[in-house]
Design a protein around this motif. Structure first.
Motif, PDB file in Angstrom:
ATOM      1  N   VAL A  17       0.831  -1.208   0.000  1.00  0.00           N
ATOM      2  CA  VAL A  17       0.000   0.000   0.000  1.00  0.00           C
ATOM      3  C   VAL A  17       0.867   1.261   0.000  1.00  0.00           C
ATOM      4  O   VAL A  17       0.446   2.317  -0.454  1.00  0.00           O
ATOM      5  CB  VAL A  17      -0.969  -0.007   1.206  1.00  0.00           C
ATOM      6  CG1 VAL A  17      -0.238   0.223   2.521  1.00  0.00           C
ATOM      7  CG2 VAL A  17      -2.069   1.021   1.020  1.00  0.00           C
ATOM      8  N   LEU A  21       0.858   2.092  -5.044  1.00  0.00           N
ATOM      9  CA  LEU A  21      -0.094   3.084  -5.543  1.00  0.00           C
ATOM     10  C   LEU A  21       0.520   3.968  -6.625  1.00  0.00           C
ATOM     11  O   LEU A  21      -0.146   4.313  -7.601  1.00  0.00           O
ATOM     12  CB  LEU A  21      -0.619   3.940  -4.387  1.00  0.00           C
ATOM     13  CG  LEU A  21      -1.569   3.251  -3.408  1.00  0.00           C
ATOM     14  CD1 LEU A  21      -1.969   4.221  -2.299  1.00  0.00           C
ATOM     15  CD2 LEU A  21      -2.801   2.727  -4.131  1.00  0.00           C
ATOM     16  N   ALA A  24       0.881   2.010  -9.965  1.00  0.00           N
ATOM     17  CA  ALA A  24      -0.463   1.716 -10.459  1.00  0.00           C
ATOM     18  C   ALA A  24      -1.129   2.963 -11.025  1.00  0.00           C
ATOM     19  O   ALA A  24      -1.797   2.913 -12.065  1.00  0.00           O
ATOM     20  CB  ALA A  24      -1.315   1.124  -9.330  1.00  0.00           C
ATOM     21  N   PRO A  33      -8.953   3.766  -9.209  1.00  0.00           N
ATOM     22  CA  PRO A  33      -9.978   3.054  -8.447  1.00  0.00           C
ATOM     23  C   PRO A  33     -10.529   1.834  -9.185  1.00  0.00           C
ATOM     24  O   PRO A  33     -10.841   0.816  -8.555  1.00  0.00           O
ATOM     25  CB  PRO A  33     -11.065   4.116  -8.235  1.00  0.00           C
ATOM     26  CG  PRO A  33     -10.344   5.418  -8.306  1.00  0.00           C
ATOM     27  CD  PRO A  33      -9.281   5.205  -9.342  1.00  0.00           C
ATOM     28  N   LEU A  36      -8.031  -0.922  -8.701  1.00  0.00           N
ATOM     29  CA  LEU A  36      -8.133  -1.463  -7.350  1.00  0.00           C
ATOM     30  C   LEU A  36      -9.337  -2.387  -7.218  1.00  0.00           C
ATOM     31  O   LEU A  36      -9.252  -3.471  -6.624  1.00  0.00           O
ATOM     32  CB  LEU A  36      -8.239  -0.317  -6.335  1.00  0.00           C
ATOM     33  CG  LEU A  36      -8.352  -0.723  -4.865  1.00  0.00           C
ATOM     34  CD1 LEU A  36      -7.111  -1.454  -4.409  1.00  0.00           C
ATOM     35  CD2 LEU A  36      -8.602   0.518  -3.999  1.00  0.00           C
ATOM     36  N   ALA A  40      -9.309  -6.393  -6.474  1.00  0.00           N
ATOM     37  CA  ALA A  40     -10.046  -6.926  -5.330  1.00  0.00           C
ATOM     38  C   ALA A  40     -10.980  -8.058  -5.744  1.00  0.00           C
ATOM     39  O   ALA A  40     -11.133  -9.051  -5.015  1.00  0.00           O
ATOM     40  CB  ALA A  40     -10.844  -5.807  -4.662  1.00  0.00           C
ATOM     41  N   ALA A 177      -4.180  -3.127 -12.037  1.00  0.00           N
ATOM     42  CA  ALA A 177      -4.753  -4.195 -11.228  1.00  0.00           C
ATOM     43  C   ALA A 177      -3.725  -5.277 -10.925  1.00  0.00           C
ATOM     44  O   ALA A 177      -3.656  -5.806  -9.805  1.00  0.00           O
ATOM     45  CB  ALA A 177      -5.960  -4.807 -11.946  1.00  0.00           C
ATOM     46  N   LEU A 180      -1.400  -3.844  -8.297  1.00  0.00           N
ATOM     47  CA  LEU A 180      -2.063  -3.755  -6.992  1.00  0.00           C
ATOM     48  C   LEU A 180      -2.350  -5.130  -6.408  1.00  0.00           C
ATOM     49  O   LEU A 180      -2.426  -5.289  -5.188  1.00  0.00           O
ATOM     50  CB  LEU A 180      -3.363  -2.953  -7.125  1.00  0.00           C
ATOM     51  CG  LEU A 180      -3.181  -1.459  -7.384  1.00  0.00           C
ATOM     52  CD1 LEU A 180      -4.510  -0.829  -7.797  1.00  0.00           C
ATOM     53  CD2 LEU A 180      -2.638  -0.765  -6.146  1.00  0.00           C
ATOM     54  N   LEU A 216      -9.260  -4.748   1.977  1.00  0.00           N
ATOM     55  CA  LEU A 216      -9.887  -3.991   0.890  1.00  0.00           C
ATOM     56  C   LEU A 216     -10.407  -2.649   1.386  1.00  0.00           C
ATOM     57  O   LEU A 216     -10.220  -1.613   0.727  1.00  0.00           O
ATOM     58  CB  LEU A 216     -11.024  -4.801   0.270  1.00  0.00           C
ATOM     59  CG  LEU A 216     -11.846  -4.081  -0.804  1.00  0.00           C
ATOM     60  CD1 LEU A 216     -10.950  -3.619  -1.946  1.00  0.00           C
ATOM     61  CD2 LEU A 216     -12.960  -4.974  -1.310  1.00  0.00           C
ATOM     62  N   TYR A 219      -7.352  -0.374   1.940  1.00  0.00           N
ATOM     63  CA  TYR A 219      -6.725   0.059   0.695  1.00  0.00           C
ATOM     64  C   TYR A 219      -7.584   1.074  -0.047  1.00  0.00           C
ATOM     65  O   TYR A 219      -7.072   2.042  -0.610  1.00  0.00           O
ATOM     66  CB  TYR A 219      -6.464  -1.145  -0.211  1.00  0.00           C
ATOM     67  CG  TYR A 219      -5.232  -1.932   0.134  1.00  0.00           C
ATOM     68  CD1 TYR A 219      -4.515  -1.675   1.295  1.00  0.00           C
ATOM     69  CD2 TYR A 219      -4.772  -2.933  -0.702  1.00  0.00           C
ATOM     70  CE1 TYR A 219      -3.386  -2.388   1.619  1.00  0.00           C
ATOM     71  CE2 TYR A 219      -3.631  -3.667  -0.397  1.00  0.00           C
ATOM     72  CZ  TYR A 219      -2.940  -3.390   0.765  1.00  0.00           C
ATOM     73  OH  TYR A 219      -1.822  -4.097   1.067  1.00  0.00           O
ATOM     74  N   ALA A 220      -8.893   0.830  -0.085  1.00  0.00           N
ATOM     75  CA  ALA A 220      -9.781   1.759  -0.780  1.00  0.00           C
ATOM     76  C   ALA A 220      -9.741   3.136  -0.131  1.00  0.00           C
ATOM     77  O   ALA A 220      -9.676   4.170  -0.819  1.00  0.00           O
ATOM     78  CB  ALA A 220     -11.206   1.206  -0.796  1.00  0.00           C
ATOM     79  N   ALA A 223      -6.261   4.737  -0.941  1.00  0.00           N
ATOM     80  CA  ALA A 223      -6.129   5.102  -2.359  1.00  0.00           C
ATOM     81  C   ALA A 223      -6.949   6.333  -2.693  1.00  0.00           C
ATOM     82  O   ALA A 223      -6.472   7.263  -3.373  1.00  0.00           O
ATOM     83  CB  ALA A 223      -6.543   3.927  -3.243  1.00  0.00           C
TER      84      ALA A 223
END
Length: 412
Positions: A17, A21, A24, A33, A36, A40, A177, A180, A216, A219-220, A223
């Motif tokens: 993390v 980022l 990515a 996003p 990500l 996920a 993706a 990540l 998740l 991370y969301a 990000a």
């Protein structure tokens, strides 16, 4: 259950993390996003397949065991080979990440020292490893929470940066993706510790998706907070994106804390990686795919001490010589190949064996293949070459064993 979830969190909420980022965002731009979310989804499918298989086969080795039991010796070996080789490179990447954050000019020496120290922790048993991982996860979560609050409460934050912008492409989102996914892949560590988990049929099946779900959410939040402050272009160019984000947000005092948190996170990931690689090495040594001496279990600490020491020695050498970006790309390809075999194995489960819905292993397998070949070309070529080498070694070993068996039969 708590220790199993913490081992999974320590594997996922780590250096990824802090480091992934930026690359990515450089690949996907404002489509970060989406990248990500795609990572996920693939990770969820892989986690579900792995959890069902781990409950069915609660022994050390993870997909090495599942592939062998469900698909045959070759696929089990290939999964184990991809995991051990790829994750050994990942160990070096984590060690180097810690080194660069702590002492950039002496990163290789610091990283090698960290490997030696954490190999010693692993040597003295899973309970001490889980306790240390719990402390590391708590510290890292506190640092990430501070980053999110500092960014989202800053006047520099602009939610309009969440929207899709110019230059977003399907290829860029897929590559993001894949990069990540490197940060999500740690849930397999719970499965590879199958022999050391109490009531594995229940614990592993619940611990893997729980750890993934927590990761998740974290991370969301991170990000989106960092993207809101930096925007995709600045985020993609940042060497230390989280530290850069808090500086732009007007919380420069937090930057040293973020750097310390990144180093701690890398060390937490490294500890969990050493645990997982040494257990898969143990399983492969038991089947004589690796030297049988590595299958020894310590009489007091009840850990595969020789496998752990061997893995630690190899990682020390790689840490002293490897490039961190190349190690991450190479590791990502190997991990995706590993999970592709896990999903193929889960497809063969019957309803009586708690088979997941058919769409899960199908989507997981397809996702792994697509993301693997969406990685940078150098990573794809190197990863494919190493898998081909593993297949060649398996074939040579099987041929030699067949000839030896026939010679013994002739002598009798």
């Amino acid at each position: 259950m708590r220790d199993a979830v913490v081992i999974g969190l320590g594997s996922m909420i780590g250096a990824g993390v802090f480091a992934a980022l930026g690359p990515a965002a450089a690949a996907a731009g404002s489509g970060l996003p989406l990248g990500l979310a795609l990572a996920a989804i693939v990770a969820y499918c892989n986690a579900t397949s792995s959890a069902r298989l781990a409950a069915r086969y609660p022994s050390s080795g993870g997909t090495y065991v599942y592939g062998r039991e469900r698909l045959g010796d070759f696929w089990g070996f290939l999964a184990g080979w991809a995991f051990v080789v790829g994750k050994t490179a990942s160990c070096a990447a984590m060690a180097l990440t810690a080194g660069f954050y702590l002492w950039p000019s002496g990163a290789h020496a610091v990283g090698a020292g960290a490997v030696v120290a954490l190999t010693a922790v692993n040597y003295f048993g899973i309970r001490k490893s889980a306790w240390l991982t719990r402390v590391i996860v708590a510290v890292v979560l506190a640092v990430l929470a501070a980053v999110v609050v500092a960014c989202l409460t800053s006047p520099a934050a602009d939610v309009a940066r969440f929207g899709p912008g110019d230059g977003v492409s399907a290829g860029g989102v897929l590559q993001a993706a894949g990069l990540l996914f490197f940060a999500f892949a740690g849930y397999a560590r719970v499965a590879t510790l199958g022999e050391e988990v109490r009531d594995p049929a229940r614990t592993i099946r619940r611990a893997i998706p729980l750890a993934l779900g927590i990761t998740l959410v974290v991370y969301a939040a991170v990000a989106l907070a960092v993207l809101a402050v930096l925007g995709p272009d600045r985020l993609g160019a940042a060497v230390d994106p989280l530290a850069e984000a808090v500086r732009v947000a007007g919380a420069g005092w937090l930057a040293p804390v973020v750097r310390a948190g990144a180093a701690i996170a890398a060390l937490g990931s490294l500890l969990a990686l050493i645990l997982g690689v040494s257990r898969t090495t143990l399983a492969m040594a038991r089947d004589r795919h690796l030297p049988p001496a590595l299958a020894a279990i310590h009489p007091r600490f009840e850990v595969p001490h020789r496998a752990g020491l061997a893995v630690g020695a190899v990682v020390v050498v790689l840490t002293a010589t490897a490039d961190v970006r190349a190690a991450i790309g190479f590791s990502s390809f190997g991990v995706l190949a590993y999970y592709a075999i896990a999903n193929a194995s889960a497809w063969t489960l019957t309803p009586a064996e708690a088979r997941p819905p058919r769409v899960v292993p199908v989507a997981g397998f397809a996702g792994c293949v697509v993301l693997a070949f969406a990685l940078p070309l150098a990573s794809v070529v190197a990863g494919a070459a190493v898998l081909a080498l593993g297949a060649l070694l398996f074939g040579v070993r099987r041929t030699l064993r067949g000839r030896l068996s026939r010679a013994r039969s002739a002598d009798r």
